[in-house]
Design an enzyme around this catalytic site. Structure first.
Site, PDB file in Angstrom:
ATOM      1  N   SER A 553       0.852  -1.185   0.000  1.00 37.75           N
ATOM      2  CA  SER A 553       0.000   0.000   0.000  1.00 37.75           C
ATOM      3  C   SER A 553       0.881   1.225   0.000  1.00 37.75           C
ATOM      4  O   SER A 553       2.012   1.189   0.509  1.00 37.75           O
ATOM      5  CB  SER A 553      -0.901   0.024   1.248  1.00 37.75           C
ATOM      6  OG  SER A 553      -1.579   1.266   1.363  1.00 37.75           O
ATOM      7  N   TYR A 566      -2.851  -0.182  10.563  1.00 38.58           N
ATOM      8  CA  TYR A 566      -2.804  -0.584   9.149  1.00 38.58           C
ATOM      9  C   TYR A 566      -1.486  -0.155   8.506  1.00 38.58           C
ATOM     10  O   TYR A 566      -0.820  -0.939   7.833  1.00 38.58           O
ATOM     11  CB  TYR A 566      -3.988   0.043   8.405  1.00 38.58           C
ATOM     12  CG  TYR A 566      -4.055  -0.298   6.925  1.00 38.58           C
ATOM     13  CD1 TYR A 566      -4.577  -1.511   6.500  1.00 38.58           C
ATOM     14  CD2 TYR A 566      -3.601   0.613   5.967  1.00 38.58           C
ATOM     15  CE1 TYR A 566      -4.659  -1.817   5.153  1.00 38.58           C
ATOM     16  CE2 TYR A 566      -3.672   0.320   4.613  1.00 38.58           C
ATOM     17  CZ  TYR A 566      -4.201  -0.896   4.207  1.00 38.58           C
ATOM     18  OH  TYR A 566      -4.273  -1.200   2.870  1.00 38.58           O
TER      19      TYR A 566
END
Length: 676
Positions: A553, A566
Site C-alpha cells: 500500500s 494498518y
C-alpha cells in the site's frame, strides 16, 4: 443436412463414453451428396472429423469436407508407402469450398473405404485385442467372419488402401481390428455404423470378462499396496513439486495427479516394471504419454528423502535412456529431440503424476495412461501384451506430420505453464489479479477466508483445468500448508504467489485496541510471512525459481491520519519484500511489491466498514470516496482493481526477469507516497 446432423450426433454419443474412445481420439465420417454451387450439379462429399478434434464435443465446424471424386482420384497419383506423407498435403486440393476443419491423417481411411458411414475408435477392449500377442487368432475366435484382422501399419494413405481392400474382399464384415492400434467399423446408415462399432467393443469386452485371467498383472507385491487416502494424498503433495521440477528440466510443465483404483492396483502388482517398460501401443496413447513412463522402484513406506533421492537418480537414467532411444532411430530428416523428460511418473502406493504444457494436456496424458493400463490388463488377461515395436513408435513420435501439427499450434501465452496462488482472491484486487493471471495463461489457485467467494471466482475463471479454489485463513499455519498441498495436487506445484489478503480498521491511536493491532498484523504481516515461507519452501523443492508479489500500500510510506495499525502492518510487508528479495535471489525467486492507493470499487475491505470509516475521516460521502481519492492524485484518476492486476502481470509476465526487491506505486500519483 441429415448426413451432417446424424454424423455429429453419432460422434457425440460415441465420444461421451470413455469405453468407446479416448479424449480427442478416433474419427467418424459420413458420405453424401450436395449441390456444387459452381456447376449446379450434385457432388459426392465426405464429411470427416478434422485434425485435433474430439468426438464427444464435435460440432459441424469440426468437420473437414472433401470432394469424394477428387479424394479417390488420389489413388492414381499415390507414389507408394515410402512417400505416403505427401498425400496429406494433397487433401487440401480435395476440399469442398473452404473445406471446414483441417483433414487428419485418417482421412484416406474414411474416403477410400466403400461404405457410407465409417467409425475409427480407440476402445480399451478393442486395443487389448489389437495388442495381444495372438490378436489375429483372438479376432477370429471372438468375431468369426464379421471382423477381419489387419496387421499393424502406421496411420496414413496405405492403411486406407489396405482397409478398403479388406472391405471388398469380405463383404460380410462389419469392421476390422487394426493390429496394435484400435478398431474401424462401417455401415450403410449412421445407426448401423454406430451399432457395428458398439457390437465390436461389447464383444471384445465380454470375451475378456468371460475368458480373462483373474489377476492379469500378477500378485500384489507386499509393501507396495496403496497407502490410506489421507497419507497417500500427503505423500503425493510432498512429492509433486520435486517430480514437477524434474519433469520440467527441458521445458516448464504443469502437473496432474491421479490415484484411481485402476492406477493403484497396477502400481501394486508384480508385472508393473516389465509392462511399464514395454510402453503404450496405440499412437494416440504414446504421443501423449511418451514411449514409456518413469517408475519409482521403492515402496511407499520408504522415507521421503530416500524417495526423492531415488527419483533424481531414476530421472537422470530416464533422460539418458530417452536420448539413446532417439539416437537409435533418428536420421538426417528427423526433427530435433523435443525433450527427454518423462510425461508419466508412477509412484507405487501413491499414484500417477502426468505432465504437459497446460493442465488439460497433463490431465489428458494421465487419462491416456489409464487407458493404456486397461489395455494391458485386457491383453494380459487373454494373452500377452505385445505393443508395436519401438522403431514404429519413434516413427510416429517424430513424424514430420506431427512436427508440422505442433508448429501450427498458437504461441503460448506469457504465463503458460505457471501456477499462481493468490490470497484474498474472493473479491476486489485479489479477484482481479486471479482473473488477469488466468487470462495470461496461468493456472490459478484462488484462496480466500470466504470459501464460497473463492469458489465463485474460480468457477467464473473456468473449469478446474484453469482454476481451483481453497478456503484459507492466512493466519492459520496449518491452513497455509494445506493450501499449498492442494495446489501441488491440482497443478504439481506453485511458481507465483500473490500476498493480497488484508483488512483495515481506521482509528486514532488512542482508540486503537491491542486486538485491532494484532488482527491487522496477524493477517497482513504474519499472514504474508506464513504464505511466503511455505511458498518459498515449495519453490526451492521444484528448483524452477518463482515470483512472490506483495500487495502492499502507499500507506507503507505515506503518513495517513488515524491509521497507525494498518500503516505499520503495511510497512512490515514492504520490508519483507526487501529482506526476502535479498535472501531468495540465489534460488531464482524474485520478490516484489505493488503499492496501490485506495481501491474502492469491488473492495471487500471498503465494503466491510473501512470505506465508511475513511469517509468520516475525510468528511465526504461514502459513495463519493473513490472520486475523493482520485482528486487528490496527480493524474486525477481513480485506481481500480484491474490496475493492480496489471502491475502484478508486469512484474511476472517475463519482461522484467531481472527485477527483484522493487515496489511499484499504482496510485495515480500521490506525492507523499513517492519512494525515496
Amino acid at each position: 443436412m441429415s448426413e451432417i446432423s446424424d454424423l455429429v450426433a453419432r460422434s457425440n454419443r460415441l465420444g461421451a463414453d470413455p469405453r468407446n474412445t479416448n479424449y480427442a481420439g478416433g474419427n467418424t465420417s459420413a458420405k453424401g451428396t450436395a449441390t456444387d454451387p459452381v456447376t449446379g450439379r450434385p457432388t459426392e462429399l465426405l464429411w470427416v472429423k478434422g485434425s485435433g478434434g474430439d468426438l464427444g464435443t464435435l460440432t459441424e465446424a469440426g468437420l473437414a469436407v472433401l470432394r469424394l471424386d477428387r479424394l479417390r482420384a488420389l489413388t492414381d497419383v499415390y507414389p507408394g508407402v515410402e512417400r505416403e506423407d505427401e498425400m496429406v498435403a494433397a487433401f487440401d486440393h480435395c476440399l469442398f469450398g473452404r473445406g471446414g476443419a483441417a483433414p487428419s491423417i485418417d482421412t484416406a481411411m474414411h474416403g477410400l473405404v466403400d461404405a457410407p458411414h465409417v467409425d475409427h475408435l480407440h476402445p480399451d477392449a478393442g486395443i487389448a485385442i489389437a495388442t495381444a500377442a495372438d490378436g489375429e487368432a483372438l479376432t477370429k475366435e471372438i468375431f468369426g467372419d464379421r471382423v477381419v484382422w489387419v496387421p499393424w501399419r502406421r496411420p496414413g494413405f496405405q492403411l486406407g488402401l489396405d482397409i478398403a481392400a479388406v472391405k471388398r474382399a469380405h463383404p460380410r464384415a462389419i469392421g476390422v481390428v487394426l493390429g496394435g492400434h484400435g478398431i474401424t467399423a462401417w455401415g450403410d446408415t449412421s445407426a448401423e455404423c454406430e451399432a457395428n462399432s458398439l457390437e465390436m467393443i461389447r464383444a471384445a469386452q465380454e470375451y475378456i470378462d468371460a475368458r480373462g485371467a483373474a489377476e492379469p498383472f500378477g500378485a500384489v507385491v507386499p509393501g507396495f499396496e496403496a497407502l490410506p487416502e489421507p497419507q497417500r494424498r500427503d505423500r503425493a503433495a510432498a512429492l509433486a513439486p520435486v517430480i514437477r521440477g524434474l519433469a520440467s528440466t527441458d521445458r516448464p510443465q504443469v502437473g496432474h495427479f491421479t490415484d484411481g483404483d485402476a492406477v493403484l492396483d497396477f502400481l501394486a502388482r508384480e508385472k508393473l516394471a516389465p509392462l511399464a517398460a514395454l510402453g503404450t501401443s496405440c499412437p494416440d496413447h504414446f504421443l501423449r504419454t511418451k514411449v514409456r513412463p518413469l517408475v519409482l522402484d521403492l515402496p511407499p513406506s520408504a522415507p521421503l528423502d530416500e524417495a526423492v533421492a531415488r527419483l533424481r537418480e531414476l530421472h537422470a537414467a530416464y533422460r539418458a535412456d530417452y536420448a539413446a532411444y532417439y539416437d537409435r532411430h533418428a536420421d538426417a530428416d528427423t526433427p530435433p529431440m523435443r525433450g527427454a523428460d518423462p510425461a508419466i511418473v508412477l509412484v507405487p502406493g501413491v499414484g500417477m503424476f502426468s505432465f504437459g504444457a497446460n493442465k488439460q494436456t497433463a490431465r489428458v496424458a494421465g487419462e491416456f495412461y489409464v487407458n493404456a493400463i486397461n489395455v494391458m490388463r485386457g491383453a494380459e488377461a487373454v494373452s500377452r501384451y505385445a505393443p508395436i515395436a519401438e522403431e514404429e513408435k519413434f516413427r510416429i513420435e517424430y513424424w514430420a506430420l506431427e512436427e508440422a501439427k505442433l508448429r501450427r499450434m498458437p504461441a503460448p501465452k506469457p504465463l503458460a505453464t505457471r501456477v499462481a496462488l493468490v490470497t484474498g482472491a474472493g473479491s476486489g484486487i485479489g479477484k482481479a489479479i486471479a482473473e488477469r493471471l488466468a487470462a495470461e495463461g496461468a493456472c490459478v489457485v484462488v484462496t480466500d477466508r470466504d470459501g464460497a467467494s473463492a469458489a465463485g471466482v474460480a468457477e467464473g475463471i473456468g473449469g478446474t483445468d484453469v482454476a481451483v479454489s481453497v478456503p484459507l485463513d492466512v493466519t492459520d499455519e496449518d491452513a497455509v500448508a494445506a493450501a499449498y498441498r492442494a495446489a501441488a495436487l491440482a497443478f504439481g506445484g506453485v511458481d507465483l504467489v500473490v500476498n493480497n489478503a488484508g483488512l483495515s480498521i481506521s482509528k486514532p491511536l488512542l482508540d486503537t485496541t491491542a486486538r485491532d493491532w494484532d488482527l491487522q498484523h496477524d493477517v497482513m504481516a504474519r499472514g504474508s510471512f506464513l504464505v511466503t515461507r511455505e511458498g518459498a519452501r515449495l519453490m526451492r523443492e521444484q528448483g524452477l525459481g518463482g515470483d512472490i508479489v506483495y500487495i502492499v500500500s502507499k500507506n507503507a510510506v505515506f503518513v495517513g491520519p488515524n491509521n497507525v495499525a494498518y500503516g505499520a502492518a503495511k510497512a512490515d510487508q514492504a520490508h519483507q519484500v526487501r529482506l526476502l528479495a535479498a535472501e531468495l535471489g540465489e534460488h531464482g525467486i524474485r520478490v516484489n511489491g505493488v503499492n496501490p492507493d485506495a481501491v474502492v470499487r469491488g473492495s471487500g475491505i471498503f465494503a466491510g466498514g473501512w470505506g465508511a470509516q475513511r469517509a468520516a475521516v475525510y468528511g465526504v460521502e461514502e459513495e463519493k470516496l473513490g472520486e475523493f481519492y482520485a482528486q487528490r492524485t496527480l493524474l486525477k484518476k481513480e485506481v481500480l482493481p484491474e490496475h493492480i492486476a496489471a502491475a502484478v502481470f508486469a512484474l511476472t509476465g517475463g519482461d522484467l526477469p531481472l527485477t527483484t526487491g522493487l515496489h511499484i506505486p499504482v496510485d495515480a500519483g500521490v506525492a507523499g507516497g513517492f519512494l525515496r
